[in-house]
Design a protein around this motif. Sequence first.
Motif, PDB file in Angstrom:
ATOM      1  N   VAL A  81       0.816  -1.168  -0.011  1.00 27.67           N
ATOM      2  CA  VAL A  81       0.219   0.095   0.043  1.00 27.67           C
ATOM      3  C   VAL A  81       0.861   1.194  -0.060  1.00 27.67           C
ATOM      4  O   VAL A  81       1.887   1.198   0.668  1.00 27.67           O
ATOM      5  N   THR A  82       0.632   2.206  -0.756  1.00 24.17           N
ATOM      6  CA  THR A  82       1.211   3.515  -0.545  1.00 24.17           C
ATOM      7  C   THR A  82       0.501   4.592  -0.215  1.00 24.17           C
ATOM      8  O   THR A  82      -0.934   4.718  -0.539  1.00 24.17           O
ATOM      9  N   VAL A  83       0.771   5.434   0.818  1.00 19.58           N
ATOM     10  CA  VAL A  83       0.116   6.708   0.790  1.00 19.58           C
ATOM     11  C   VAL A  83       1.048   7.928   0.758  1.00 19.58           C
ATOM     12  O   VAL A  83       2.319   7.762   0.881  1.00 19.58           O
ATOM     13  N   ALA A  84       0.647   9.096   0.598  1.00 21.95           N
ATOM     14  CA  ALA A  84       1.387  10.483   0.360  1.00 21.95           C
ATOM     15  C   ALA A  84       1.892  11.170   1.622  1.00 21.95           C
ATOM     16  O   ALA A  84       0.935  11.116   2.595  1.00 21.95           O
ATOM     17  N   GLY A  85       3.111  11.525   1.801  1.00 17.31           N
ATOM     18  CA  GLY A  85       3.378  11.923   3.041  1.00 17.31           C
ATOM     19  C   GLY A  85       2.864  13.398   3.478  1.00 17.31           C
ATOM     20  O   GLY A  85       3.257  13.973   4.706  1.00 17.31           O
ATOM     21  N   ASP A  86       2.225  13.886   2.436  1.00 19.49           N
ATOM     22  CA  ASP A  86       1.770  15.254   2.734  1.00 19.49           C
ATOM     23  C   ASP A  86       0.082  15.440   2.771  1.00 19.49           C
ATOM     24  O   ASP A  86      -0.291  16.421   2.877  1.00 19.49           O
ATOM     25  N   THR A  87      -0.524  14.465   3.163  1.00 16.52           N
ATOM     26  CA  THR A  87      -1.894  14.146   3.306  1.00 16.52           C
ATOM     27  C   THR A  87      -2.287  13.457   4.607  1.00 16.52           C
ATOM     28  O   THR A  87      -2.542  12.259   4.656  1.00 16.52           O
ATOM     29  N   PRO A  88      -2.254  14.252   5.667  1.00 19.25           N
ATOM     30  CA  PRO A  88      -2.793  13.691   6.904  1.00 19.25           C
ATOM     31  C   PRO A  88      -4.086  13.239   7.485  1.00 19.25           C
ATOM     32  O   PRO A  88      -4.079  12.702   8.339  1.00 19.25           O
ATOM     33  N   PHE A  89      -4.961  13.283   6.438  1.00 17.12           N
ATOM     34  CA  PHE A  89      -6.279  12.971   6.677  1.00 17.12           C
ATOM     35  C   PHE A  89      -7.075  11.660   6.048  1.00 17.12           C
ATOM     36  O   PHE A  89      -8.188  11.745   5.982  1.00 17.12           O
ATOM     37  N   PHE A  90      -6.270  10.985   5.518  1.00 14.78           N
ATOM     38  CA  PHE A  90      -6.918   9.829   4.430  1.00 14.78           C
ATOM     39  C   PHE A  90      -7.607   8.984   5.358  1.00 14.78           C
ATOM     40  O   PHE A  90      -7.456   9.028   6.547  1.00 14.78           O
ATOM     41  N   PRO A  91      -8.454   8.374   4.805  1.00 21.45           N
ATOM     42  CA  PRO A  91      -9.613   7.519   5.565  1.00 21.45           C
ATOM     43  C   PRO A  91      -8.806   6.341   6.426  1.00 21.45           C
ATOM     44  O   PRO A  91      -7.680   5.878   5.692  1.00 21.45           O
ATOM     45  N   PRO A  92      -9.303   6.138   7.611  1.00 25.38           N
ATOM     46  CA  PRO A  92      -8.814   5.024   8.289  1.00 25.38           C
ATOM     47  C   PRO A  92      -9.273   3.683   7.850  1.00 25.38           C
ATOM     48  O   PRO A  92      -8.717   2.445   8.470  1.00 25.38           O
ATOM     49  N   ASP A  93      -9.872   3.573   6.804  1.00 22.50           N
ATOM     50  CA  ASP A  93     -10.062   2.292   6.231  1.00 22.50           C
ATOM     51  C   ASP A  93      -9.616   2.405   4.774  1.00 22.50           C
ATOM     52  O   ASP A  93     -10.274   1.308   3.898  1.00 22.50           O
ATOM     53  N   LEU A  94      -8.646   3.071   4.648  1.00 21.30           N
ATOM     54  CA  LEU A  94      -8.097   2.947   3.085  1.00 21.30           C
ATOM     55  C   LEU A  94      -7.420   1.561   2.739  1.00 21.30           C
ATOM     56  O   LEU A  94      -7.835   1.112   1.604  1.00 21.30           O
ATOM     57  N   ALA A  95      -6.769   0.833   3.351  1.00 20.09           N
ATOM     58  CA  ALA A  95      -6.081  -0.262   3.309  1.00 20.09           C
ATOM     59  C   ALA A  95      -7.088  -1.502   2.748  1.00 20.09           C
ATOM     60  O   ALA A  95      -7.148  -2.170   1.695  1.00 20.09           O
ATOM     61  N   VAL A  96      -8.171  -1.501   3.668  1.00 19.43           N
ATOM     62  CA  VAL A  96      -9.203  -2.680   3.359  1.00 19.43           C
ATOM     63  C   VAL A  96      -9.968  -2.272   2.159  1.00 19.43           C
ATOM     64  O   VAL A  96     -10.238  -3.062   1.576  1.00 19.43           O
ATOM     65  N   ARG A  97     -10.415  -0.909   1.841  1.00 22.85           N
ATOM     66  CA  ARG A  97     -11.047  -0.706   0.771  1.00 22.85           C
ATOM     67  C   ARG A  97     -10.148  -0.824  -0.590  1.00 22.85           C
ATOM     68  O   ARG A  97     -10.988  -1.090  -1.588  1.00 22.85           O
ATOM     69  N   LEU A  98      -9.015  -0.611  -0.266  1.00 22.51           N
ATOM     70  CA  LEU A  98      -8.228  -0.680  -1.577  1.00 22.51           C
ATOM     71  C   LEU A  98      -8.046  -2.168  -1.835  1.00 22.51           C
ATOM     72  O   LEU A  98      -8.277  -2.581  -3.208  1.00 22.51           O
ATOM     73  N   GLN A  99      -7.882  -3.086  -0.979  1.00 20.94           N
ATOM     74  CA  GLN A  99      -8.059  -4.621  -1.243  1.00 20.94           C
ATOM     75  C   GLN A  99      -9.381  -4.936  -1.560  1.00 20.94           C
ATOM     76  O   GLN A  99      -9.465  -6.059  -2.554  1.00 20.94           O
ATOM     77  N   ALA A 100     -10.399  -4.477  -1.267  1.00 20.21           N
ATOM     78  CA  ALA A 100     -11.843  -4.929  -1.656  1.00 20.21           C
ATOM     79  C   ALA A 100     -11.919  -4.503  -2.861  1.00 20.21           C
ATOM     80  O   ALA A 100     -12.605  -5.135  -3.869  1.00 20.21           O
ATOM     81  N   ALA A 101     -11.269  -3.293  -3.547  1.00 17.87           N
ATOM     82  CA  ALA A 101     -11.642  -2.822  -5.001  1.00 17.87           C
ATOM     83  C   ALA A 101     -10.378  -3.282  -5.949  1.00 17.87           C
ATOM     84  O   ALA A 101     -10.527  -3.199  -7.118  1.00 17.87           O
ATOM     85  N   GLN A 102      -9.313  -4.151  -5.457  1.00 14.11           N
ATOM     86  CA  GLN A 102      -8.285  -4.433  -6.347  1.00 14.11           C
ATOM     87  C   GLN A 102      -8.656  -5.373  -7.280  1.00 14.11           C
ATOM     88  O   GLN A 102      -9.933  -6.182  -7.561  1.00 14.11           O
ATOM     89  N   SER A 103      -8.107  -5.015  -8.769  1.00  8.23           N
ATOM     90  CA  SER A 103      -8.408  -5.728  -9.972  1.00  8.23           C
ATOM     91  C   SER A 103      -7.789  -7.092  -9.914  1.00  8.23           C
ATOM     92  O   SER A 103      -6.996  -7.374  -8.906  1.00  8.23           O
ATOM     93  N   ARG A 104      -7.828  -7.882 -10.989  1.00  8.76           N
ATOM     94  CA  ARG A 104      -7.169  -9.094 -10.874  1.00  8.76           C
ATOM     95  C   ARG A 104      -5.975  -9.296 -10.886  1.00  8.76           C
ATOM     96  O   ARG A 104      -5.363 -10.203 -10.219  1.00  8.76           O
ATOM     97  N   ALA A 105      -5.161  -8.255 -11.199  1.00 10.35           N
ATOM     98  CA  ALA A 105      -4.092  -8.010 -11.251  1.00 10.35           C
ATOM     99  C   ALA A 105      -3.478  -7.630  -9.649  1.00 10.35           C
ATOM    100  O   ALA A 105      -2.221  -7.732  -9.392  1.00 10.35           O
ATOM    101  N   GLY A 106      -4.354  -7.382  -8.935  1.00 10.64           N
ATOM    102  CA  GLY A 106      -4.037  -6.753  -7.628  1.00 10.64           C
ATOM    103  C   GLY A 106      -3.799  -5.568  -7.575  1.00 10.64           C
ATOM    104  O   GLY A 106      -2.784  -5.056  -6.561  1.00 10.64           O
ATOM    105  N   LEU A 107      -4.110  -4.583  -8.361  1.00 12.75           N
ATOM    106  CA  LEU A 107      -3.748  -3.239  -8.484  1.00 12.75           C
ATOM    107  C   LEU A 107      -5.021  -2.401  -8.194  1.00 12.75           C
ATOM    108  O   LEU A 107      -6.390  -2.722  -8.798  1.00 12.75           O
ATOM    109  N   ALA A 108      -5.007  -1.309  -7.270  1.00 15.06           N
ATOM    110  CA  ALA A 108      -6.188  -0.379  -7.175  1.00 15.06           C
ATOM    111  C   ALA A 108      -5.713   0.868  -6.668  1.00 15.06           C
ATOM    112  O   ALA A 108      -4.708   1.215  -6.158  1.00 15.06           O
ATOM    113  N   LEU A 109      -6.415   2.122  -7.028  1.00 13.34           N
ATOM    114  CA  LEU A 109      -6.330   3.307  -6.499  1.00 13.34           C
ATOM    115  C   LEU A 109      -7.531   3.994  -6.047  1.00 13.34           C
ATOM    116  O   LEU A 109      -8.430   3.659  -6.125  1.00 13.34           O
ATOM    117  N   ALA A 110      -7.197   4.837  -4.963  1.00 10.22           N
ATOM    118  CA  ALA A 110      -8.280   5.624  -4.257  1.00 10.22           C
ATOM    119  C   ALA A 110      -8.651   6.568  -5.240  1.00 10.22           C
ATOM    120  O   ALA A 110      -7.965   7.167  -5.954  1.00 10.22           O
TER     121      ALA A 110
END
Length: 205
Positions: free
Chosen positions: A97-126
């Motif tokens: 998972v990657t996050v930006a170092g200048d964005t302090p308010f990103f969602p507390p469920d970001l990682a879980v939601r990215l995993q749920a949205a991943q493509s067959r290749a295992g890739l997802a963007l917020a």
Amino acid sequence: MTERLPAVILAGGRATRMGGGDKPLLSLGGQSILSHVIARLAPQCAPIALNANGDATRFAHLGLPVLADTLPDHPGPLAGVLAGLDWAAAQGAAQVVTVAGDTPFFPPDLAVRLQAAQSRAGLALAATEDATGTLRRHPTFGLWPVALRDDLRAALKGGLRKVVLWTDAHGAGTAAFDAREVDPFFNINRPEDLAAAERLLEIVG
């Protein structure tokens, strides 16, 4: 149940709109911006590393591995993603998972939601959805498969710089978040953004 994945904080930018220096180390609410980012990320992912260039000792107080770009001339955030993928591969992980170092308010469920949205290749963007239903992607917030790291390396060496050109080519999934009241991906680029973040901190904590 979703797997807890390693994560990399992307802080390798040169902060030109902030006058240079280490933007994530600027103070927000009495702590560095980076401390806020780590506090949001730590409950979601482990282990955590930091992508940054230059003297790594300036981040020693954080106790995190510091990963420099493996390609020269600051080719952008994808170089930080690649450094994170190489590090994740050494950890034996299949994704990072990657996050930006200048964005302090990103969602507390970001990682879980990215995993749920991943493509067959295992890739997802917020992404965020506004009141009109328009989606805006945030390509520094993503889930990246280690299996594609050599493809990404070749693309960067070939001159690719725009994140979404590469992610679209691999059919990335999209994890959409609500931004109608507060944009969870508000990032700090200019001095006035830092002042706005101080006000936002009172709302979102």
